[in-house]
Design a protein around this motif. Structure first.
Motif, PDB file in Angstrom:
ATOM      1  N   LYS A   1      19.812   3.350 -14.242  1.00 56.84           N
ATOM      2  CA  LYS A   1      20.375   2.145 -14.691  1.00 56.84           C
ATOM      3  C   LYS A   1      20.989   1.194 -13.875  1.00 56.84           C
ATOM      4  O   LYS A   1      21.261   0.130 -14.163  1.00 56.84           O
ATOM      5  CB  LYS A   1      21.940   2.472 -15.453  1.00 56.84           C
ATOM      6  CG  LYS A   1      21.665   3.791 -16.420  1.00 56.84           C
ATOM      7  CD  LYS A   1      21.207   3.379 -17.754  1.00 56.84           C
ATOM      8  CE  LYS A   1      21.174   4.430 -18.729  1.00 56.84           C
ATOM      9  NZ  LYS A   1      20.659   4.154 -19.928  1.00 56.84           N
ATOM     10  N   VAL A   2      20.845   1.636 -12.484  1.00 56.82           N
ATOM     11  CA  VAL A   2      21.040   0.801 -11.289  1.00 56.82           C
ATOM     12  C   VAL A   2      20.108   0.642 -10.167  1.00 56.82           C
ATOM     13  O   VAL A   2      20.122   1.108  -9.286  1.00 56.82           O
ATOM     14  CB  VAL A   2      22.451   1.405 -10.656  1.00 56.82           C
ATOM     15  CG1 VAL A   2      23.263   0.312  -9.832  1.00 56.82           C
ATOM     16  CG2 VAL A   2      23.569   1.831 -11.835  1.00 56.82           C
ATOM     17  N   PRO A   3      19.026   0.063 -10.643  1.00 56.56           N
ATOM     18  CA  PRO A   3      17.894   0.201  -9.922  1.00 56.56           C
ATOM     19  C   PRO A   3      18.143  -0.390  -8.242  1.00 56.56           C
ATOM     20  O   PRO A   3      17.621   0.109  -7.328  1.00 56.56           O
ATOM     21  CB  PRO A   3      16.654  -0.661 -10.374  1.00 56.56           C
ATOM     22  CG  PRO A   3      17.401  -1.356 -11.641  1.00 56.56           C
ATOM     23  CD  PRO A   3      18.715  -0.456 -11.862  1.00 56.56           C
ATOM     24  N   GLU A   4      19.096  -1.362  -8.242  1.00 58.17           N
ATOM     25  CA  GLU A   4      19.281  -2.095  -7.030  1.00 58.17           C
ATOM     26  C   GLU A   4      20.166  -1.182  -6.127  1.00 58.17           C
ATOM     27  O   GLU A   4      20.145  -1.414  -4.754  1.00 58.17           O
ATOM     28  CB  GLU A   4      19.992  -3.552  -7.373  1.00 58.17           C
ATOM     29  CG  GLU A   4      21.428  -3.238  -7.639  1.00 58.17           C
ATOM     30  CD  GLU A   4      21.460  -3.365  -9.650  1.00 58.17           C
ATOM     31  OE1 GLU A   4      20.670  -2.714 -10.225  1.00 58.17           O
ATOM     32  OE2 GLU A   4      22.645  -4.045  -9.813  1.00 58.17           O
TER      33      GLU A   4
ATOM     34  N   ARG B   1      32.880   1.119 -19.357  1.00 57.38           N
ATOM     35  CA  ARG B   1      31.941   0.363 -20.461  1.00 57.38           C
ATOM     36  C   ARG B   1      30.419   1.395 -20.241  1.00 57.38           C
ATOM     37  O   ARG B   1      30.163   1.559 -19.158  1.00 57.38           O
ATOM     38  CB  ARG B   1      31.602  -0.954 -20.234  1.00 57.38           C
ATOM     39  CG  ARG B   1      32.660  -1.945 -20.431  1.00 57.38           C
ATOM     40  CD  ARG B   1      33.093  -2.143 -21.827  1.00 57.38           C
ATOM     41  NE  ARG B   1      34.334  -2.429 -21.910  1.00 57.38           N
ATOM     42  CZ  ARG B   1      35.613  -2.164 -21.655  1.00 57.38           C
ATOM     43  NH1 ARG B   1      35.646  -0.621 -21.043  1.00 57.38           N
ATOM     44  NH2 ARG B   1      36.710  -2.622 -21.908  1.00 57.38           N
TER      45      ARG B   1
ATOM     46  N   PRO C   1      26.493   2.580 -20.219  1.00 59.57           N
ATOM     47  CA  PRO C   1      25.430   2.080 -19.889  1.00 59.57           C
ATOM     48  C   PRO C   1      24.450   1.278 -20.588  1.00 59.57           C
ATOM     49  O   PRO C   1      23.397   0.609 -20.465  1.00 59.57           O
ATOM     50  CB  PRO C   1      24.675   3.239 -19.225  1.00 59.57           C
ATOM     51  CG  PRO C   1      25.608   4.425 -19.139  1.00 59.57           C
ATOM     52  CD  PRO C   1      26.694   4.048 -20.418  1.00 59.57           C
ATOM     53  N   ASP C   2      24.862   1.356 -22.037  1.00 57.60           N
ATOM     54  CA  ASP C   2      23.786   0.683 -22.869  1.00 57.60           C
ATOM     55  C   ASP C   2      23.928  -0.702 -22.929  1.00 57.60           C
ATOM     56  O   ASP C   2      23.201  -1.634 -23.522  1.00 57.60           O
ATOM     57  CB  ASP C   2      23.861   1.319 -24.350  1.00 57.60           C
ATOM     58  CG  ASP C   2      25.376   1.063 -24.697  1.00 57.60           C
ATOM     59  OD1 ASP C   2      25.900   0.178 -25.362  1.00 57.60           O
ATOM     60  OD2 ASP C   2      26.196   2.185 -24.347  1.00 57.60           O
ATOM     61  N   ARG C   3      25.218  -1.166 -22.283  1.00 58.69           N
ATOM     62  CA  ARG C   3      25.595  -2.581 -22.355  1.00 58.69           C
ATOM     63  C   ARG C   3      25.269  -3.331 -21.275  1.00 58.69           C
ATOM     64  O   ARG C   3      25.329  -2.700 -20.265  1.00 58.69           O
ATOM     65  CB  ARG C   3      27.087  -2.552 -22.457  1.00 58.69           C
ATOM     66  CG  ARG C   3      27.943  -2.103 -23.677  1.00 58.69           C
ATOM     67  CD  ARG C   3      29.419  -2.108 -23.105  1.00 58.69           C
ATOM     68  NE  ARG C   3      30.177  -1.132 -24.398  1.00 58.69           N
ATOM     69  CZ  ARG C   3      30.961  -1.935 -25.095  1.00 58.69           C
ATOM     70  NH1 ARG C   3      31.383  -3.080 -24.560  1.00 58.69           N
ATOM     71  NH2 ARG C   3      31.801  -1.414 -25.977  1.00 58.69           N
ATOM     72  N   GLY C   4      24.940  -4.612 -21.405  1.00 54.58           N
ATOM     73  CA  GLY C   4      24.843  -5.670 -20.100  1.00 54.58           C
ATOM     74  C   GLY C   4      25.973  -5.545 -19.481  1.00 54.58           C
ATOM     75  O   GLY C   4      25.732  -6.086 -18.186  1.00 54.58           O
ATOM     76  N   SER C   5      27.187  -5.436 -19.954  1.00 51.04           N
ATOM     77  CA  SER C   5      28.375  -5.465 -19.084  1.00 51.04           C
ATOM     78  C   SER C   5      28.813  -4.147 -18.635  1.00 51.04           C
ATOM     79  O   SER C   5      29.909  -3.818 -18.212  1.00 51.04           O
ATOM     80  CB  SER C   5      29.296  -6.068 -20.038  1.00 51.04           C
ATOM     81  OG  SER C   5      29.662  -5.221 -21.357  1.00 51.04           O
TER      82      SER C   5
ATOM     83  N   ALA D   1      27.620   0.290 -12.930  1.00 50.72           N
ATOM     84  CA  ALA D   1      26.549   0.132 -12.060  1.00 50.72           C
ATOM     85  C   ALA D   1      27.345  -0.445 -10.657  1.00 50.72           C
ATOM     86  O   ALA D   1      26.979  -0.049  -9.658  1.00 50.72           O
ATOM     87  CB  ALA D   1      25.724  -1.209 -12.524  1.00 50.72           C
TER      88      ALA D   1
ATOM     89  N   SER E   1      37.291  -8.652 -13.309  1.00 46.37           N
ATOM     90  CA  SER E   1      35.959  -9.468 -12.969  1.00 46.37           C
ATOM     91  C   SER E   1      35.299  -8.262 -12.220  1.00 46.37           C
ATOM     92  O   SER E   1      35.656  -7.281 -11.509  1.00 46.37           O
ATOM     93  CB  SER E   1      36.392 -10.550 -11.970  1.00 46.37           C
ATOM     94  OG  SER E   1      37.195 -11.538 -12.737  1.00 46.37           O
ATOM     95  N   ASP E   2      33.853  -8.993 -12.032  1.00 44.81           N
ATOM     96  CA  ASP E   2      32.973  -7.998 -11.306  1.00 44.81           C
ATOM     97  C   ASP E   2      33.042  -8.467  -9.816  1.00 44.81           C
ATOM     98  O   ASP E   2      31.985  -8.738  -9.371  1.00 44.81           O
ATOM     99  CB  ASP E   2      31.658  -8.264 -11.919  1.00 44.81           C
ATOM    100  CG  ASP E   2      31.462  -7.560 -13.278  1.00 44.81           C
ATOM    101  OD1 ASP E   2      32.222  -6.499 -13.459  1.00 44.81           O
ATOM    102  OD2 ASP E   2      30.524  -7.916 -13.875  1.00 44.81           O
ATOM    103  N   ASP E   3      34.045  -8.672  -9.211  1.00 46.25           N
ATOM    104  CA  ASP E   3      33.895  -9.024  -7.768  1.00 46.25           C
ATOM    105  C   ASP E   3      34.510  -8.162  -6.805  1.00 46.25           C
ATOM    106  O   ASP E   3      33.812  -8.249  -5.792  1.00 46.25           O
ATOM    107  CB  ASP E   3      35.277 -10.501  -7.888  1.00 46.25           C
ATOM    108  CG  ASP E   3      36.534 -10.074  -8.300  1.00 46.25           C
ATOM    109  OD1 ASP E   3      36.632  -8.916  -8.894  1.00 46.25           O
ATOM    110  OD2 ASP E   3      37.315 -10.926  -8.506  1.00 46.25           O
TER     111      ASP E   3
END
Lengths: 473, 663
Positions: free
Chosen positions: A127-130, A208, A210-214, A218, A244-246
């Protein structure tokens, strides 16, 4: 929930099973779609659930309808695997992953909407290739797969052993993935059970799925990897630091609590500052000036900005062990207006060995006249039950002498636990009772700062509250 | 020369009359209308938004492309995610809560919205589903914080009457409105969260619409039905139409976000025109020697392969992405908006040869939209560059000369009908953009696209989403809809019934028609509630009628109100104050002629609730009965005299009657 007996019979007669493509004809018309199994909750048990070709799921009343199985077009349900290839980068830190369960390890069967645990722990990484760009997750184990609310102290023992295995491997650090319900309890348990810790352990999860883009897991995994490669040989809860994703925060394993049911930044360090902030703005002022270790550069590169300096440094000379002895017969009681102290008598009768008493404010319970809890607590202590006191305020600590109530309580022989979180007190009491039998030794251990569970100096910023400047921009 | 050529083609294009039937024109529409519910679809925030509501904070999100239900990543979602965008959300405390922030699970499905959708389904003769399941539709453009839009199919198999026969309405859905864009940069977008989650009804027709006019008519009919039911939010952007168009040999293309009804016909037909011309361009490229399939173009773009050369002028059948060529030197000396960034080293000009493309890049495929524009749209959306320059353009637009263009062709080894494209940007993006130009150029099939309406033409937005984008919303339970519930829903009057009703109330047919089309009919219904027939029409004594008559109300709403609005009066007067003015008239306290003046006074004095007091202070109360008789005596019974001086206070009918009685 499943289909009603009548519907099941109807389907059986036509040899129709979920996953089959069928033609439904009823009073509303004729429609084709894939028959789905009934979801666990909601809806009517006589409604057939179909996935139409436009992707929508819909429910049709089965009663009075004719069904026809369309040939050769069944689909396999629940088959949602994903491939993952281990990273082969050599210039990124090698890390271990110990996967348990929880939202971060779920997958949705897109056909049915059912939520399942991942069959392969490595699927988390798919789910987190990066992640492969910053860490080489070269060792993965999954000692059990459970939603965290189903875990007990035996699972902590198994988990602590698994983590210690990994700490003794050639990995630079360990990531534990876990459900968020009792994630903070587990972090405390690992903090006590892992002795002579040599490397970082990041415990993380997701709010949240892993099926969600949010999916927040990750970034939590990325921040966990960065923490696991740092020089902080502590158990930390690594989760979102804000909505936030910060940036992420690495919380102190014994001083961390889930403070919101659903927000990404639900986890907070109480009565102290987190170990570190991870990611976020580059020109951050919080980079700790004193980082003499060989991993200081690594910390900087990974954007792990330490907020405090009193952590144990990475030390490859140490040989960690899992010291997992644990007494599960510990109860937790919260003082409430009109609550009946008789339950303490009951627990004594039931041969409980320890009680965490979550008192009001500075550690108070009713002490006046016939409502007084003192006699029954005295009886518990005299019967050999260890009674410890923490505060239901969470923020701040209990105090033995400010009010008469806590003085009376102190005289009974209870152990007042300063600013230790009630949940941490619960975990620590189980762990201490697993090791010590005499009241003096138990008291000594409970009051010894084993894994940063006490903070004797509280700062202004340790209590969040309303910050005017943060509210409006 | 290039300019002339383009100009000529434009004239041809405008003259062109497409025989839509012969082209195999197929079109369908989806109407998205915000529902006038009290609350949003899955939370308890108010559904009505105010643009001026203050921003109470911001939220930053990075959204990811995830595998859909078939285990594959949806092409539209992957496309958006590949842009590595950061999304910023403005929090609007008044209209958005943690649900919109994707920080709290959704509440149950809004029953009011569901009932509206079920009622509309009934009006369109659609079959309501027995059980409604909420789905998550993946959207990775950031317009939803959760990266999905919640949507539920409510009813199937409806139909609506049009002048060309019934049009089928296969599906009626309710779904969440997306967030509104505040600003868009190449690597970030700012959204406002107040709009997110407002209930939308989506009504989709099948692909049987026969022309642009038919598209517009059907859209208008559906929009009118929703408004007449009283379910529609009013205002800019509250209704949007998506148009699907294909022609024979072309492909289904979705055009999103048309807001003006009058643009729909042109948008649909221009899309047919675009596909028709793209097919012709593809045929011409094949004729000239290109033999790529879509996959070949993409494959070769990655690896680089054979070229057509001077020695092998007819090519090798396959066209490959050549090495981009630096052409910055042409811009450095030019007087162009592009010269400065190049001179400062902030950007470079990179070019690639486009084999066989000369003359085709400049070909107009929609009004003011060339094949080159198509290539440019792809490059823009993939990299955020501002645009491309191609060989069929006017060099002077960029401060270059025809000579420069010739030199560029030469530097790129162009022969015969070879063309080229230039991108001015940082090197990485320039090369990325040129790849996008190349890939689109030699994709000979018409790509399946979602396009964005801009006026009467459309621009590439992203690939058309596949089937991989929907899966169940596990946080919301299915809703059972019983037949009895649907039967019990009261149907609002249709437009036709409403017009008939207004005529029965005394309005002229054209007035009734204007009223149903206006946004005033709801207020009209309220103001005329309980008043029947025409008998109270402007009665001379005027004291009996409790309610104002229909004609006066219609006149007030359709004539007086717009006139006052144009004069700068704030005519958003609460209904009860409007009713008070009408009551003054119907009870004979003011004349019809004084109504606009009294209404103006009421509008200007929002704190004075006694309209009669205002009228009295302004000397606008009606002079009638014995007072009027007195007035007649004072003015020697002269009708013109009295009317001239007391036009606003005297009712001409009453005066006339009085004078006739005297003579």
């Amino acid at each position: 929930m499943s289909y009603s007996k009548a519907v099941e019979a109807h389907l059986k007669k036509q040899k129709i099973e979920p996953g089959d493509r069928i033609r439904y004809s009823g009073n509303k018309g004729t429609f084709e779609g894939i028959l789905l199994p009934k979801p666990e909750l909601g809806g009517s048990e006589s409604c057939l659930m179909l996935k139409l070709d436009n992707g929508y799921n819909v429910g049709f009343e089965c009663n009075g309808a004719t069904l026809e199985k369309l040939p050769g077009s069944s689909v396999a349900l629940g088959n949602v695997g994903a491939e993952w290839k281990p990273s082969v980068s050599t210039n990124v830190p090698k890390l271990s992953l110990v996967a348990t369960g929880g939202t971060i390890s779920t997958k949705v069967d897109y056909k049915t909407g059912g939520v399942y645990m991942l069959s392969e722990p490595a699927e988390i990484l798919a789910k987190v290739p990066e992640l492969a760009e910053i860490a080489n997750i070269h060792r993965i184990q999954s000692p059990f797969r459970k939603a965290s609310e189903d875990m007990d102290s035996n699972d902590w023992k198994v988990l602590a052993n698994a983590v210690v295995d990994e700490l003794n491997s050639d990995s630079e650090g360990v990531i534990v993935t876990h459900g968020t319900d009792i994630l903070a309890y587990t972090a405390a348990a690992l903090s006590f059970m892992i002795r002579d810790q040599n490397k970082p352990v990041a415990v993380t999860g997701a709010q949240r799925s892993p099926d969600r883009g949010s999916f927040d897991g990750a970034l939590n995994l990325i921040w966990s990897s960065q923490f696991a490669a740092s020089d902080c040989a502590e158990v930390a809860v690594v989760m979102h630091g804000s909505s936030s994703d910060d940036f992420g925060l690495a919380h102190v394993g014994t001083k961390c609590r889930k403070m919101h049911t659903s927000r990404r930044d639900a986890f907070q360090t109480i009565n102290a500052q987190p170990w570190a902030k991870i990611g976020g703005k580059k020109n951050d002022q919080n980079v700790h000036p004193k980082q003499p270790d060989h991993h200081a550069n690594q910390n900087k590169k990974n954007a792990v900005h330490f907020l405090r300096d009193d952590y144990n440094r990475r030390d490859n000379e140490k040989k960690p062990i899992a010291d997992t002895a644990f007494e599960p017969k510990v109860a937790h009681i919260k003082a409430m207006p009109t609550s009946d102290w008789g339950m303490i008598d009951y627990l004594v009768e039931k041969k409980i060995r320890g009680i965490v008493l979550e008192g009001y404010a500075l550690g108070h319970v009713p002490t006046m006249s016939k409502h007084s809890w003192i006699p029954t607590i005295q009886n518990a202590v005299d019967s050999g039950v260890t009674v410890v006191v923490a505060t239901q305020c969470l923020n701040g600590g209990v105090h033995p002498t400010v009010y008469a109530s806590s003085r009376k309580l102190a005289q009974t022989g209870v152990i007042q636990l300063h600013d230790m979180l009630p949940e941490t007190a619960f975990v620590k009491l189980g762990w201490v009772l697993g090791h010590e039998k005499t009241p003096d030794k138990i008291r000594e251990m409970m009051l010894t700062n084993v894994a940063h569970e006490f903070n004797e100096r509280h700062q202004q910023d340790d209590f969040p509250g309303f910050k005017e400047d943060d509210q409006y921009e | 020369m290039e300019k002339e050529k383009t100009g000529l083609e434009k004239t041809n294009l405008q003259k062109e009359r497409l025989d839509l039937q012969k082209l195999g024109f197929k079109s369908g529409i989806e109407i998205h209308q915000r529902l006038a519910t009290r609350e949003k679809l899955f939370c308890r925030c108010p559904a009505a938004i105010q643009d001026e509501a203050p921003v109470s904070g911001t939220l930053l999100r990075k959204l990811r492309a995830v595998a859909g239900e078939l285990g594959v990543v949806d092409p539209a979602a992957a496309f958006e995610a590949a842009r590595h965008k950061t999304f910023t959300y403005q929090l609007i405390a008044e209209n958005a809560c943690l649900v919109e922030q994707d920080e709290e699970p959704p509440a149950g499905l809004n029953k009011q919205a569901l009932n509206m959708a079920l009622t509309v389904s009934k009006m369109l003769n659609a079959q309501a589903l027995d059980e409604i399941h909420v789905m998550r539709k993946m959207v990775a453009d950031g317009s939803a914080t959760s990266a999905f839009q919640r949507t539920a199919l409510v009813a199937l198999n409806g139909r609506i009457q049009t002048s060309l026969g019934d049009v089928a309405i296969p599906t009626i859905c309710i779904e969440e409105e997306s967030s509104g864009i505040v600003s868009r940069e190449s690597d970030s977008v700012i959204y406002r969260l107040d709009r997110l989650g407002i209930p939308l009804i989506e009504i989709a027709t099948d692909a049987s619409l026969q022309s642009g006019a038919h598209v517009a008519e059907t859209a208008e009919k559906i929009g009118r039905l929703l408004r007449s039911a009283g379910f529609a939010q009013r205002g800019l952007g509250t209704i949007r139409q998506d148009i699907n168009v294909s022609i024979a040999g072309g492909t289904r293309v979705e055009i999103k976000g048309a807001q003006q009804l009058e643009d729909l016909a042109a948008l649909a037909e221009n899309e047919a025109l675009r596909q028709h011309h793209l097919l012709q361009i593809a045929a011409e490229l094949k004729r000239r020697g290109v033999n790529n399939t879509q996959t070949d173009a993409q494959k070769n773009a990655q690896t680089g392969a054979e070229h057509r050369t001077q020695e092998n002028p007819h090519g090798v059948g396959k066209v490959a992405f050549g090495k981009p060529h630096g052409v910055s030197h042409h811009f450095k000396k030019a007087k162009s908006f592009l010269s400065q960034p190049i001179a400062e080293g902030k950007a470079v000009a990179m070019a690639i040869k486009l084999l066989f493309c000369k003359g085709l890049l400049g070909r107009e495929i929609m009004p003011n939209h060339r094949f080159g524009t198509e290539l440019s749209d792809y490059a823009k959306s993939k990299t955020g560059i501002k645009g491309i320059i191609h060989c069929d353009e006017d060099p002077t637009k960029y401060g270059l000369t025809p000579e420069d263009f010739k030199l560029i062709s030469k530097e790129l080894d162009c022969i015969e009908d070879d063309g080229w494209a230039i991108v001015v940007a940082d090197e990485l993006n320039a090369v990325k953009a040129l790849h996008a130009v190349f890939d689109r150029c030699y994709t000979l099939e018409i790509p399946k696209e979602t396009r964005k309406a801009e006026g009467q033409v459309s621009h590439f937005m992203r690939p058309l989403p596949g089937a991989a984008r929907m899966y169940p919303e596990t946080d919301v339970l299915p809703v059972v809809v019983t037949g009895a519930h649907v039967d019990g829903l009261e149907l609002p009057k249709t437009t036709e019934e409403r017009i008939a009703n207004y005529i029965a109330k005394g309005l002229a047919p054209d007035m009734a028609d204007r009223l149903v089309k206006s946004s005033e009919w709801e207020l009209f219904d309220q103001l005329t509630k309980g008043s029947g027939g025409t008998n109270s029409t402007n009665a001379a004594d005027g004291t009996n009628a409790k309610n104002a008559d229909a004609k006066t109300v219609a006149w007030l709403l359709l004539e007086v109100k717009p006139t006052l609005r144009r004069a700068g009066v704030d005519v958003n007067i609460p209904q009860e104050r409007m009713a008070a003015v009408l009551r003054l008239f119907s009870q004979g306290y003011i004349t019809r002629a004084a109504v606009p003046d009294v209404l103006t006074l009421v509008a200007k004095e929002p704190n004075e609730h006694d309209a009669q007091k205002l009228a009295k202070a302004a000397n606008l109360l009606r002079i009638r009965g014995t007072d009027l008789e007195k007035l007649c005596r004072e003015h020697q019974n002269s009708f013109p005299d009295i009317i001239k001086r007391y036009r606003l206070q005297v009712d001409a009918g009453e005066l006339k009657g009085l004078l006739e009685k005297k003579t």
